[in-house]
Design a protein around this motif. Sequence first.
Motif, mmCIF file in Angstrom:
data_model
loop_
_atom_site.group_PDB
_atom_site.id
_atom_site.type_symbol
_atom_site.label_atom_id
_atom_site.label_comp_id
_atom_site.label_asym_id
_atom_site.label_seq_id
_atom_site.Cartn_x
_atom_site.Cartn_y
_atom_site.Cartn_z
ATOM 1 N N CYS A 62 0.850 -1.396 -0.098
ATOM 2 C CA CYS A 62 0.040 -0.011 -0.071
ATOM 3 C C CYS A 62 0.721 1.292 -0.003
ATOM 4 O O CYS A 62 0.554 2.311 -0.667
ATOM 5 N N SER A 70 0.782 5.583 -2.296
ATOM 6 C CA SER A 70 0.095 4.913 -3.331
ATOM 7 C C SER A 70 -1.201 5.938 -3.599
ATOM 8 O O SER A 70 -1.526 6.799 -2.494
ATOM 9 N N ARG B 75 -5.857 2.233 -11.523
ATOM 10 C CA ARG B 75 -5.245 1.029 -11.074
ATOM 11 C C ARG B 75 -5.266 0.057 -12.467
ATOM 12 O O ARG B 75 -5.789 0.251 -13.271
ATOM 13 N N PRO B 118 -13.444 -2.684 1.576
ATOM 14 C CA PRO B 118 -12.017 -2.078 1.342
ATOM 15 C C PRO B 118 -10.934 -2.996 1.887
ATOM 16 O O PRO B 118 -9.737 -2.919 1.463
ATOM 17 N N ASP B 119 -11.376 -3.673 3.157
ATOM 18 C CA ASP B 119 -10.239 -4.471 3.847
ATOM 19 C C ASP B 119 -9.483 -5.431 3.120
ATOM 20 O O ASP B 119 -8.592 -6.053 3.241
ATOM 21 N N ILE B 121 -8.168 -4.781 0.027
ATOM 22 C CA ILE B 121 -6.998 -4.309 -0.727
ATOM 23 C C ILE B 121 -5.816 -4.799 -0.083
ATOM 24 O O ILE B 121 -4.805 -5.074 -1.240
ATOM 25 N N PRO B 122 -5.565 -4.665 1.029
ATOM 26 C CA PRO B 122 -4.476 -4.811 1.432
ATOM 27 C C PRO B 122 -3.830 -6.206 1.378
ATOM 28 O O PRO B 122 -2.685 -6.687 1.373
ATOM 29 N N MET B 124 -4.425 -7.938 -1.217
ATOM 30 C CA MET B 124 -3.740 -8.346 -2.774
ATOM 31 C C MET B 124 -2.449 -8.117 -2.853
ATOM 32 O O MET B 124 -2.108 -6.887 -2.641
ATOM 33 N N CYS B 125 -1.612 -8.902 -3.323
ATOM 34 C CA CYS B 125 -0.284 -9.015 -3.507
ATOM 35 C C CYS B 125 0.148 -7.827 -4.449
ATOM 36 O O CYS B 125 1.162 -6.960 -4.159
ATOM 37 N N VAL B 444 1.321 -15.807 9.785
ATOM 38 C CA VAL B 444 0.100 -15.593 10.699
ATOM 39 C C VAL B 444 -1.198 -15.260 9.616
ATOM 40 O O VAL B 444 -0.848 -14.579 8.527
ATOM 41 N N GLN B 447 -2.138 -12.489 6.620
ATOM 42 C CA GLN B 447 -0.792 -11.205 6.857
ATOM 43 C C GLN B 447 -0.013 -11.852 5.589
ATOM 44 O O GLN B 447 0.089 -13.144 5.525
ATOM 45 N N PRO B 448 0.805 -10.889 5.084
ATOM 46 C CA PRO B 448 1.708 -11.156 4.090
ATOM 47 C C PRO B 448 2.720 -12.351 4.669
ATOM 48 O O PRO B 448 3.253 -12.022 5.659
ATOM 49 N N ALA B 564 1.169 2.248 -10.290
ATOM 50 C CA ALA B 564 -0.298 2.391 -9.668
ATOM 51 C C ALA B 564 -0.023 2.669 -8.220
ATOM 52 O O ALA B 564 -1.062 3.281 -7.569
ATOM 53 N N ALA B 565 0.956 2.605 -7.584
ATOM 54 C CA ALA B 565 1.204 3.024 -6.194
ATOM 55 C C ALA B 565 1.658 4.507 -6.163
ATOM 56 O O ALA B 565 1.766 4.979 -5.119
ATOM 57 N N GLY B 566 1.920 5.113 -7.241
ATOM 58 C CA GLY B 566 1.843 6.542 -7.011
ATOM 59 C C GLY B 566 3.431 6.935 -7.186
ATOM 60 O O GLY B 566 3.871 7.883 -6.880
ATOM 61 N N LEU B 589 -2.208 6.842 -14.838
ATOM 62 C CA LEU B 589 -3.231 5.713 -14.513
ATOM 63 C C LEU B 589 -4.451 6.305 -15.155
ATOM 64 O O LEU B 589 -4.735 7.341 -15.573
#
Lengths: 141, 601
Positions: A62, A70, B75, B118-119, B121-122, B124-125, B444, B447-448, B564-566, B589
């Motif tokens: 993010c 981002s 995106r 929207p939870d 979103i984080p 998604m890799c 965990v 989590q990533p 995409a992440a700016g 974008l």
Amino acid sequence: MKTRAIWLALTIIGLGVLFGLAPARANGPKPYDGHVQCEANNCKIDLWLTRGFRAFSQCQVCHGLDANGSSFAPSLVDTLKEIDQSRFMEVVVNGYKGQMGVMPGWNENPNVMKHIDKLYAYLKARSDGVLPAGKLQRYDR
Amino acid sequence: MKRSLTFVAAVAATAMASGIANANQEVMKLTQNPANWATWGGDYAGTRYSKLDQINNKNVGDLQVAWTFSTGVLRGHEGGPMVIGDTLFVHTPFPNKVFSINLADQSINWIYTPKQDPDVIPVMCCDTVNRGLAYADGKIFLQQADTNLVALDAKTGKKVWSVTNGDPKKGMTNTNAPLVVKDKIVTGISGGEFGVRGFAAAYNIKDGSLAWKCYSMGPDSDMCVDPMKTTAMGQPIGKDSSLKTWKGDQWKIGGGTTWGWFSYDPDLNLIYYGTGNPSTWNPVVRPGDNKWSMTIMARDADTGMAKWFYQMTPHDEWDYDGINEMILADIDVGGSKRKALVHFDRNGFGYTMDRVTGELLVAEKYDPAVNWATHVDMKTGRPQVVAKYSTDQNGEDVNTQNVCPAALGSKDQQPAAFSPRTGLFYVPTNHVCMDYEPFRVEYVAGQPYVGATLSMFPAGKVTGDGSTHLGNFIAWDAGTGKIVWSNAEPFSAWSGALATAGDVVLYGTLEGYLKAVDAKTGKELYKFKTPSGIIGNVNTWEYNGKQYIGVLSGVGGWAGIGMAAGLEGDTEGLGAVGAYRALSKYTQLGGVLTVFALPGK
């Protein structure tokens, strides 16, 4: 938030005046002190700070691979100029419902929590412009 | 809300008695009429070939933009438009909107906007992409990011049913295009970077009830295998073929996710797909072959029972997910016609398999820069790993340098095309290498779970040829395993290709060009700069006697994640962003469908 940033800026300038130092240097000890060695503009880090960079890999999706943010998460390089370590800890541990409301709390993730002090130190070094983005060389091996 | 007449006619002509069991026949007939583009690959074989030839290698230079459509979403826009009769359906990244567009006047028939937490979103890799829709039995199928598989009424956009395919709280999301096979819809799962155990699942298109679910790894009963009948390299896989290749119960969080494309051979009644990387990216902590991650799977469409497996990268050490598309084509191999499956793997080898038996026919590098293995042993099917590029042998906390390809693969998900007229495969590729440093992480749920830091750079840095380009668009002979021609691209070619009976091949570039090249020579015949970088697939259809070509632009995805992440900073060694930082000089974008046609009526 904004007022706070201004006060922080004023404090830094104030301290700078007080001690006769450049503003960026005026803020007393840094969380990454003793973990960065620089020759000219080439800085190397130790394992301790590397662990902060690795912990940051959890945030990159993010906050961007270089922490500059981002389209749905702010720049940490900028944010760490505005918030102090205790606020940083609070947000990382409990999450933050900002504009997008998507930042989860990381209190159950050992890969972050065990290294949260190193994560803060790494990001502070990025924010202070001491370290460039991306992978860094180690001086301790 | 004009009722779509040709849509009804097209469907009525093919659906016959509207028997759901015939959904397969219906989709097959739709794909046989080149006026439609009714599945992600244009057909069940995933060839991405169209019989349309109005636009051809003589006149493609005259191509013009016929109309455009903004999706209103930023995106990465992967996948492509689906066309059935007089209706075009197009999807977006998160929040996964679906638009039904009337081709007569490009007006919107309906919009479906899911309400997704929207939870997700984080979790998604690599950007919030979605690779497209499926159609059958009067329904449009959308596999949402939050794992809900949704069936929409194709005429109204109203939800007919919805089924939850996974749990985002455990790191599961979806990005894939599902595929309708007979009376079922087949889908997969994403989350290889979150310790998800991959599976393929089939749901009944009538009501969304689960028909079968087969895991990539674990006990035999979970994997839908018969230890005596399911084969790998011609031999039965035997009992506990997966469990034996993992330490303890690591298979439970072992990855092997299934976020790529599905193909189907109706004569053999087999579906084909690949499984992704084993979790974590740190290979040291998961000794063994980690079966059946990184595997091509052939499964019975009715039961999910596995016919054969082929593991391309045993014990992955570089994140070479095996999920890229499986193209089913009958081609000449060694002088005889074979029912082949052709697959361009992330690991840099182009594989030609016998799709009936799983016999390995050809395995050759489709980018000369590939260096992590010298070759594939044709007897054992195993790649011969070069020690100095082994991140496992070099160990944890060691930076293994100059490995080719990078984790992005010599090709990622962007599907290739096959032209039966030339017998060649047209492959969008990456020409990128990496440094890779694995380290230890704890698992965990949700989590990533990555465990490696990477930096990526142009392959020319390793090959020493002085080149700086990051991609190639190649023509490949899958019978011999040789590159026929290769066009250098400044950035990775990250768009799905299209081949047509007009002997033109089309693809998009990350700077945003739609390019048309000659199928035989690769000579560039046309290019047009679309509003944003292209990571979508080029599709074609015919409406009112005119051939159209459509592509989504909207940079993002893994290649464009910096964008995409700016990110725009001039920074070295930033994984994908390091290599792609210059992209922001060319494009920004924004999701737009651009539709092309020849001038005149």
